[in-house]
Design a protein around this motif. Structure first.
Motif, PDB file in Angstrom:
ATOM      1  N   GLY A 145      -2.516  -8.492   3.074  1.00  0.00           N
ATOM      2  CA  GLY A 145      -1.351  -8.084   2.295  1.00  0.00           C
ATOM      3  C   GLY A 145      -0.293  -7.370   3.099  1.00  0.00           C
ATOM      4  O   GLY A 145       0.903  -7.493   2.823  1.00  0.00           O
ATOM      5  N   THR A 146      -0.714  -6.615   4.111  1.00  0.00           N
ATOM      6  CA  THR A 146       0.241  -5.872   4.941  1.00  0.00           C
ATOM      7  C   THR A 146       0.811  -6.707   6.067  1.00  0.00           C
ATOM      8  O   THR A 146       1.618  -6.209   6.861  1.00  0.00           O
ATOM      9  CB  THR A 146      -0.434  -4.619   5.526  1.00  0.00           C
ATOM     10  OG1 THR A 146      -1.653  -5.002   6.178  1.00  0.00           O
ATOM     11  CG2 THR A 146      -0.764  -3.614   4.427  1.00  0.00           C
TER      12      THR A 146
ATOM     13  N   GLY B 130      -0.632  -5.872  13.249  1.00  0.00           N
ATOM     14  CA  GLY B 130      -1.556  -5.602  14.337  1.00  0.00           C
ATOM     15  C   GLY B 130      -2.745  -4.787  13.893  1.00  0.00           C
ATOM     16  O   GLY B 130      -3.886  -5.221  13.979  1.00  0.00           O
ATOM     17  N   ALA B 131      -2.499  -3.617  13.348  1.00  0.00           N
ATOM     18  CA  ALA B 131      -3.581  -2.696  13.008  1.00  0.00           C
ATOM     19  C   ALA B 131      -4.423  -3.182  11.837  1.00  0.00           C
ATOM     20  O   ALA B 131      -5.636  -2.943  11.799  1.00  0.00           O
ATOM     21  CB  ALA B 131      -3.004  -1.317  12.695  1.00  0.00           C
ATOM     22  N   GLY B 132      -3.800  -3.873  10.877  1.00  0.00           N
ATOM     23  CA  GLY B 132      -4.520  -4.216   9.651  1.00  0.00           C
ATOM     24  C   GLY B 132      -5.094  -5.610   9.585  1.00  0.00           C
ATOM     25  O   GLY B 132      -5.641  -6.010   8.546  1.00  0.00           O
ATOM     26  N   GLU B 133      -4.987  -6.378  10.652  1.00  0.00           N
ATOM     27  CA  GLU B 133      -5.377  -7.786  10.559  1.00  0.00           C
ATOM     28  C   GLU B 133      -6.889  -7.995  10.440  1.00  0.00           C
ATOM     29  O   GLU B 133      -7.337  -9.076  10.094  1.00  0.00           O
ATOM     30  CB  GLU B 133      -4.824  -8.560  11.756  1.00  0.00           C
ATOM     31  CG  GLU B 133      -3.311  -8.695  11.697  1.00  0.00           C
ATOM     32  CD  GLU B 133      -2.743  -9.427  12.895  1.00  0.00           C
ATOM     33  OE1 GLU B 133      -2.330 -10.592  12.739  1.00  0.00           O
ATOM     34  OE2 GLU B 133      -2.737  -8.841  13.993  1.00  0.00           O
TER      35      GLU B 133
ATOM     36  N   GLU C  45      -7.843  -5.998   2.581  1.00  0.00           N
ATOM     37  CA  GLU C  45      -6.441  -6.348   2.341  1.00  0.00           C
ATOM     38  C   GLU C  45      -6.243  -7.853   2.145  1.00  0.00           C
ATOM     39  O   GLU C  45      -5.119  -8.306   1.945  1.00  0.00           O
ATOM     40  CB  GLU C  45      -5.575  -5.871   3.508  1.00  0.00           C
ATOM     41  CG  GLU C  45      -5.025  -4.471   3.346  1.00  0.00           C
ATOM     42  CD  GLU C  45      -3.969  -4.386   2.245  1.00  0.00           C
ATOM     43  OE1 GLU C  45      -3.057  -5.234   2.206  1.00  0.00           O
ATOM     44  OE2 GLU C  45      -4.059  -3.459   1.424  1.00  0.00           O
ATOM     45  N   MET C  46      -7.307  -8.603   2.203  1.00  0.00           N
ATOM     46  CA  MET C  46      -7.230 -10.067   2.069  1.00  0.00           C
ATOM     47  C   MET C  46      -7.440 -10.442   0.608  1.00  0.00           C
ATOM     48  O   MET C  46      -8.566 -10.713   0.169  1.00  0.00           O
ATOM     49  CB  MET C  46      -8.255 -10.733   2.982  1.00  0.00           C
ATOM     50  CG  MET C  46      -8.046 -10.421   4.449  1.00  0.00           C
ATOM     51  SD  MET C  46      -9.310 -11.181   5.512  1.00  0.00           S
ATOM     52  CE  MET C  46      -8.859 -10.507   7.114  1.00  0.00           C
TER      53      MET C  46
END
Length: 449
Positions: A182-183, A187-190, A195-196
């Motif tokens: 979602g973000t 880089g940091a949140g992948e 968040e998926m």
């Protein structure tokens, strides 16, 4: 003679109006431009010969303007699309406002680059709203590109900002594959599986069907299929393709399972000529084995409709993958750049550069053009693009192919060849947006009006 000329003009004009569905130019002539004498390559219509193309011009949308002390209020003006009005061996030059001399040049549909990173800005990080990404119009038209797909910079949380900041502000036709994260590509949140969100990604895609053409998974590191499953569920809910850019796993997740178990026909594997390129079982598997042979399950995947996309990038094309694959007749379905600040000045450079590279490895010109125009249009389910059919939008690229001794340094080697593409002109919506050598203009000064 004048009567005969008038009758010919009237018959031709009214006959073509039914196909082109466009009004005459302000001068009264039916066409804005005729591209004369170019070698036309159009994969959809199986054209590969010298032809003329007549087109009508479109116009950009204009916002409403309130009245001021010096000017009256003006209503909003919607955009219009210029269209391909006629394609034939010889079109009468008197029927257009302007002639584009394409003799000795190649004329194709505008290129479609389905892997770029254009979420440019200052407030984010990596490829999300950050300086690592690029503003679209500065890096498309000069390479013959008229349409792009941003490959996962934005997720559902910030897509509407991306739409306002990039899609709506660009002359280039910009579409997007939403990141399943979602973000987005910060880089940091992948690697954040939480968040998926398949449902929210699909809802955003269905809210903006003109702009969102699929979903993207990128850079996830870990040995689990959960991110892939969530990605494909979003694709199923929205009836859109997905694009996978594997990160790494120890040992790697097998591509046979991705291609022939997880993927649906039409799903896209990007960085197809990348991977680790070694015998190591870790990282990301490659499609060519250490003996230079394309693995059998890869052919099976191609036969069932899996799309193999290049996504060249900074280091996502390996000599020991791309050269033997093309030599074996395994051509990429789609050629794309993975354009961002980290790739544009390295081996990748531009779409036109990549087209020359693939010709140098043995891919015929007509197949290179198809992989840069019609095949991408089909991959993103936008078959109104990537072709020069009468009535289609007039997105057109004109190239010169220079002859000489050229080199393409890539990861693991250097490719040499004798032909390099040079963009002479790009036309978007029937309007000239790039003209390197002024081929639409007569030499000398323009008369003062």
């Amino acid at each position: 003679m004048r009567t005969k000329h008038f009758l010919f003009f009237a018959i031709l004009f009214f006959g073509m109006a039914a196909n082109a569905q466009q009004s005459a130019t302000s001068s009264g002539k039916p066409y804005s431009y005729i591209i004369k004498g170019g070698h036309v390559i159009d994969a959809k219509n199986n054209i590969n010969e010298v032809m003329d193309i007549a087109i009508t011009a479109g116009s950009r949308a204009q916002a409403a303007r309130p009245a001021s002390a010096n000017s009256p209020a003006l209503p909003a003006v919607p955009a219009t699309e210029g269209k391909v009005a006629m394609i034939a061996k010889n079109i009468n030059a008197d029927l257009a406002d302007q002639i584009i001399d394409a003799k000795g040049l190649y004329v194709t549909p505008g290129l479609i680059d389905i892997h770029v990173h254009f979420f440019w800005g200052h407030d984010g990080s990596y490829l999300k709203n950050a300086a690592t990404a690029l503003p679209a119009d500065g890096f498309t038209f000069r390479s013959g590109v008229t349409s792009v797909v941003d490959a996962g910079c934005t997720g559902w949380r910030d897509f509407e900002l991306y739409k306002k900041q990039t899609i709506d502000a660009s002359k280039t036709r910009v579409m997007a594959m939403l990141n399943i994260v979602g973000t987005g590509m910060d880089g940091a949140g992948e690697n954040n599986i939480n968040e998926m969100d398949s449902k929210k990604a699909a809802e955003m895609a269905m809210k903006y069907p003109k702009d969102v053409v699929g979903f993207k998974l990128a850079h996830y590191s870990g040995r689990t299929w959960e991110p892939t499953d969530r990605l494909i569920e979003a694709g199923r809910l929205a009836n859109l393709p997905v694009m996978v850019d594997f990160g790494s796993a120890d040992p790697f997740l097998p591509l046979d399972s991705l291609f022939n178990v997880k993927f649906r026909p039409g799903d896209i594997y990007t960085h197809a000529f990348g991977g680790n390129g070694t015998s190591s079982p870790n990282g990301r598997e490659s499609i060519v084995d250490m003996n230079g042979k394309v693995k059998p399950f890869v052919y099976k995947a191609r036969d069932r409709g899996i799309v193999f996309d290049i996504g060249f990038g900074g280091a996502s094309y390996l000599y020991n993958q791309g050269v033997p694959a093309v030599k074996a007749g395994f051509f990429p379905t789609t050629i794309s750049s993975d354009l961002h600040t980290g790739s544009m000045n390295g081996p990748m450079k531009s779409m036109e550069n990549l087209m020359g590279l693939f010709m140098a490895t043995g891919m015929p010109l007509k197949d290179v053009v198809a992989a840069s125009t019609w095949h991408p249009a089909k991959a993103i389910k936008r078959e109104e693009l990537g072709n020069l059919s009468v009535g289609s939008v007039a997105d057109i690229a004109i190239f010169k192919i220079n002859e000489g001794q050229f080199g393409w340094p890539v990861r693991g080697g250097k490719i040499e060849g004798t032909k390099r593409f040079q963009t002479e002109m790009t036309i978007r919506d029937g309007n000239i947006v790039y003209d390197l050598n002024g081929i639409a203009q007569a030499a000398g000064p323009t008369a003062v009006k």
